[in-house]
Design an enzyme around this catalytic site. Structure first.
Site, short mmCIF file in Angstrom:
data_model
loop_
_atom_site.label_atom_id
_atom_site.label_comp_id
_atom_site.label_asym_id
_atom_site.label_seq_id
_atom_site.Cartn_x
_atom_site.Cartn_y
_atom_site.Cartn_z
N ASP A 1 42.14 38.95 48.02
CA ASP A 1 41.07 37.99 48.75
C ASP A 1 39.89 38.11 47.58
O ASP A 1 39.49 39.20 47.42
CB ASP A 1 40.69 38.58 50.00
CG ASP A 1 40.07 37.51 50.90
OD1 ASP A 1 40.58 36.42 51.23
OD2 ASP A 1 38.61 37.79 50.97
N GLU B 1 42.81 35.25 44.58
CA GLU B 1 42.13 34.30 45.25
C GLU B 1 41.00 33.93 44.19
O GLU B 1 40.08 34.85 44.08
CB GLU B 1 41.88 34.38 46.51
CG GLU B 1 40.71 33.26 47.07
CD GLU B 1 40.06 33.69 48.49
OE1 GLU B 1 40.07 32.58 49.30
OE2 GLU B 1 39.71 34.67 48.78
#
Length: 353
Positions: free
Chosen positions: A17, A54
Site C-alpha cells: 500500500d 501501489e
C-alpha cells in the site's frame, strides 16, 4: 516478516500500500534505487513471489510506470483506471489513450525486461466507488463517515447516467447495466493482469460513499442475497467473460503487441470527438477476436473486417442485449459485413469454423 509469511504460511505474494513512500530517503526526497525495494526484488525467496506496488503515496510521489522495479515489481496501473473510466463514460479525446491501455500500456511498461503482466489493470479498487456507484453517482456521498464530506477522493471520473443515485427509471437502469458490462469487458480483454473488486460481480453499492472503510455495516458486507438474485443476469455476464478470457490466449500475451498481433480499425486517431474504437486481436491459429466499443450516445454502423480464411464471425458479446443474449459462449452466427453498435455498448466477435 515477509520471509516468515512466505516460508511458514506459504503466502504467495504481497501488495504494498502506498509503496512510493518506500522510495523516499530519510529526508523525504525520492531515491533512484531505494534499498528496501531492491532487496525485495533481489531476495532469493521473495523474488519468486508476486510483488505488487501501489505506485504512489500521500505526499504526491506518483510512480506509475516508473516505480523502481528491477524487472520484478508489478504495479497497480492507475492510468489504466483513469483512462478507461474516461473513455467508457464518453469523454472526448480519450480514444488513443484507451487503445494504449487495453493493449498493455507499452508506453509505461515496455522497458528493459518488463512484461505486459507487470501492469495490474483495474477499474475499481477497495478505495473509491464500487462499479455500480461509478455509473450511478457524479459526486461522492460521504456524510455518514463523520468528516463533513471532506474525506474521500473528488476525482472519480464517474457518470450517473442521467440521475444521481437510486432511480426507478428503466432507461437509466438499463444504461447503467450496459456501462458496467462495458467496463468489465474492457478490463478482461486488456493485455496485462486484471484485478476486480469483490462485490462488483453482483453490482454491490455503497450509495455513493467512496471512503467507507470505517463501516461495519451492509455498506461493506458481502450481500449473498443480491448475488443470488442477480446470478442469472449481471453475475452470469461477469462470470462468463472471466472464463472467456482465461480460455483465449490472445488476451494474455507474454510480450507486448506487435503490428502482427493487432489491427486497429481506425484512420483518424486525432478526431477529438470520436468515442468509438474497433480492433482485431490476431491469433496464430486463426481464432481472431474482433472488438468494438461505442461510447457515443448514438448508434454507430461499423464495417466488420473479413474473418480469417475458412472462418466466420460469431457474436459472443453484445452488451446492449439482455441476458442470456449478452453473452453466448458458442457464438451467434450470421454477422454480416456491418454491425450496428448501440449507444454506450460494446461487442465481441470470434472467428470460428
Amino acid at each position: 516478516m515477509l520471509l516468515c509469511r512466505v516460508v511458514e504460511y506459504h503466502v504467495d505474494g504481497f501488495r504494498f500500500d502506498l509503496a512510493s513512500v518506500l522510495c523516499r530517503g530519510t529526508d523525504g526526497a525520492p531515491l533512484n534505487a531505494p534499498p528496501l525495494i531492491k532487496a525485495i526484488a533481489k531476495d532469493a525467496i521473495l523474488s519468486r513471489c508476486k510483488i505488487i506496488a501501489e505506485p504512489w503515496d500521500c505526499g504526491g510521489l506518483y510512480l506509475v510506470g516508473s516505480f523502481p522495479n528491477w524487472d520484478r515489481w508489478a504495479e497497480w496501473n492507475g492510468k489504466f483506471r483513469d483512462d478507461v473510466r474516461k473513455f467508457i463514460k464518453g469523454d472526448c479525446g480519450m480514444k488513443g489513450s484507451f487503445a494504449t491501455r487495453v493493449a498493455g500500456s507499452a508506453d509505461l511498461y515496455k522497458v528493459n525486461k518488463r512484461k505486459p503482466y507487470h501492469s495490474v489493470n483495474f477499474v475499481i479498487a477497495h478505495d473509491g466507488f464500487m462499479l455500480y456507484d461509478l455509473v450511478s453517482y457524479n459526486f461522492k456521498h460521504n456524510d455518514a463517515n463523520g468528516e463533513g464530506g471532506n474525506d474521500g477522493c473528488n476525482d472519480n471520473f464517474s457518470w450517473n447516467c442521467g440521475f444521481e443515485g437510486e432511480t426507478n427509471d428503466s432507461s437509466i437502469k438499463a444504461l447503467r447495466s450496459r456501462q458496467m458490462k462495458n467496463f468489465h469487458l474492457a478490463l478482461m480483454i486488456s493485455q496485462g493482469t486484471p484485478m476486480m473488486l469483490m462485490g462488483d460481480e453482483y453490482a454491490h453499492t455503497r450509495y455513493g460513499n467512496n471512503n467507507s472503510y470505517g463501516h461495519d455495516t451492509a455498506l461493506n458486507h458481502f450481500q449473498w442475497g443480491l448475488l443470488e438474485a442477480r446470478r442469472s443476469n449481471h453475475f452470469r455476464f461477469f462470470q462468463k467473460v472471466i472464463k472467456f478470457r482465461r480460455t483465449r490466449r490472445v488476451f494474455s500475451r507474454e510480450t507486448f503487441l506487435s503490428k502482427n498481433d493487432v489491427t486497429w480499425h481506425e484512420d483518424n486517431w486525432n478526431n477529438h470527438d470520436s468515442n468509438f474504437l474497433a480492433f482485431t486481436l490476431h491469433d496464430s491459429s486463426g481464432e481472431d477476436i474482433y472488438l468494438a466499443f461505442n461510447a457515443h450516445a448514438f448508434f454507430v454502423k461499423v464495417s466488420v473486417p473479413p474473418p480469417p480464411a475458412k472462418r466466420r464471425w460469431f457474436r459472443v458479446v453484445d452488451t446492449n442485449l439482455e441476458s442470456p443474449d449478452d453473452f453466448v459462449i458458442e457464438g451467434v452466427p450470421g454477422t454480416g459485413k456491418t454491425y450496428n453498435v448501440a449507444p454506450y455498448s460494446s461487442i465481441l466477435l470470434e472467428a470460428k469454423t
